[in-house]
Design an enzyme around this catalytic site. Structure first.
Site, mmCIF file in Angstrom:
data_model
loop_
_atom_site.group_PDB
_atom_site.id
_atom_site.type_symbol
_atom_site.label_atom_id
_atom_site.label_comp_id
_atom_site.label_asym_id
_atom_site.label_seq_id
_atom_site.Cartn_x
_atom_site.Cartn_y
_atom_site.Cartn_z
ATOM 1 N N LYS A 14 0.849 -1.202 0.000
ATOM 2 C CA LYS A 14 0.000 0.000 0.000
ATOM 3 C C LYS A 14 0.884 1.252 0.000
ATOM 4 O O LYS A 14 2.116 1.153 0.030
ATOM 5 C CB LYS A 14 -0.920 0.020 1.226
ATOM 6 N N TYR A 166 9.943 8.714 15.671
ATOM 7 C CA TYR A 166 9.961 8.658 14.202
ATOM 8 C C TYR A 166 11.082 9.510 13.591
ATOM 9 O O TYR A 166 11.873 9.002 12.782
ATOM 10 C CB TYR A 166 8.605 9.097 13.644
ATOM 11 N N LYS A 170 14.726 8.278 11.319
ATOM 12 C CA LYS A 170 15.153 8.578 9.950
ATOM 13 C C LYS A 170 16.549 9.209 9.946
ATOM 14 O O LYS A 170 17.336 8.976 9.025
ATOM 15 C CB LYS A 170 14.128 9.486 9.261
#
Ligand SMILES: NC(=O)c1ccc[n+]([C@@H]2O[C@H](COP(=O)([O-])OP(=O)(O)OC[C@H]3O[C@@H](n4cnc5c(N)ncnc54)[C@H](OP(=O)(O)O)[C@@H]3O)[C@@H](O)[C@H]2O)c1
Length: 243
Positions: A14, A166, A170
């Site tokens: 998805k 989060y 990264k």
């Protein structure tokens, strides 16, 4: 061995990953749809095939060593090598993520998927990538991992909300990717980071402003770099993202 270019996209059932698979498939490539859920993976492969993509199923949970090993074995049996790996699978983790109130378990979970998952899958695929004439690795990062954009006067809307699991996951991924690029310098393997922009997907409750197809474009571009292309760099559509 297949003459078609063989790609694997993780988290391809998805969102942005699905559109990366569609974009690579439109080039005539054979695309492995890496996904952990049997039904979601099957549905995605069916939809991609209906759109003319040479898609095949790759059961893959990026947090599971045995799953990554089995995925590599499947691609070896099916194609004998891997030309392009797009490490796209990622999670945001439970929100909100204010640093002063975070449950450390949330950080562990996010890092396990967004960072260690990338290392696990990349290393499982490395023997197959080394058999390719032009191997490419694309790691899906985010501009929220840019310390420049998170700090000082540069902090703006591209810095996203305060998110101590989060965003640093990264940043960690960016640093890890640079280590790969350094180790692999002098080989034909190019490894780069992509930021898709703020895309409407499940990851952000569909609050993003770009379409998954727009978000996929930079990853497709980095997956198709020429042999003299860059390595160890971080790109969005508009150009390079500052570290
Ligand atoms: N959306 C944005 O604005 C944005 C911005 C910057 C970067 N990104 C990055 O883009 C990538 C794709 O995100 P998206 O926005 O397309 O989100 P998404 O629609 O939530 O898709 C995430 C994909 O990753 C898969 N995934 C999660 N954990 C996995 C695991 N353990 N093993 C295998 N697959 C797993 C999901 O599978 P399930 O369906 O099984 O959960 C899904 O296919 C992520 O790395 C994300 O951090 C997104």
């Amino acid at each position: 061995m297949s003459e078609r270019t063989i790609a694997l996209v993780t988290g391809a059932n998805k969102g942005i990953g699905y559109e990366i698979a569609a974009g690579l498939g439109a080039l005539g490539w054979s695309v492995g749809i890496g996904a952990r859920d049997d039904q979601r993976r099957k549905d995605a492969v069916e939809r991609l095939r209906a759109a003319g993509v040479d898609a095949f199923e790759v059961p893959l949970d990026v947090t599971d060593d045995a799953s990554a090993t089995a995925a590599a074995r499947l691609i070896e049996d099916q194609a004998g090598r891997l030309d392009v790996l797009v490490n796209n699978a990622g999670i945001a983790g439970a929100m909100p993520q204010e640093p002063t109130r975070i449950d450390p378990a949330t950080i562990r979970t996010v890092v396990e998927t967004n960072v260690i998952g990338v290392i696990r899958v990349t290393n499982a695929m490395m023997p197959l990538l080394r058999r390719s004439a032009s191997p490419r690795i694309v790691n899906m990062s985010s501009a929220v991992g840019s310390l420049t954009r998170q700090s000082g006067r540069a902090a703006d809307e591209t810095a996203g909300p305060v998110a101590v699991a989060y965003a640093p996951s990264k940043t960690f991924l960016n640093a890890v990717t640079l280590q790969y690029a350094r180790e692999l310098r002098g080989t034909n393997i190019l490894v780069n980071l992509a930021c898709p922009g703020y895309v409407a997907t499940d990851l952000n409750g569909f609050h993003g402003v770009r379409t998954p197809e727009q978000g996929a474009a930079i990853a497709v571009k980095l997956a198709t770099l020429p042999d003299d292309g860059p390595t160890g760099r971080f790109f969005e559509d508009a150009g390079e993202v500052p570290w």
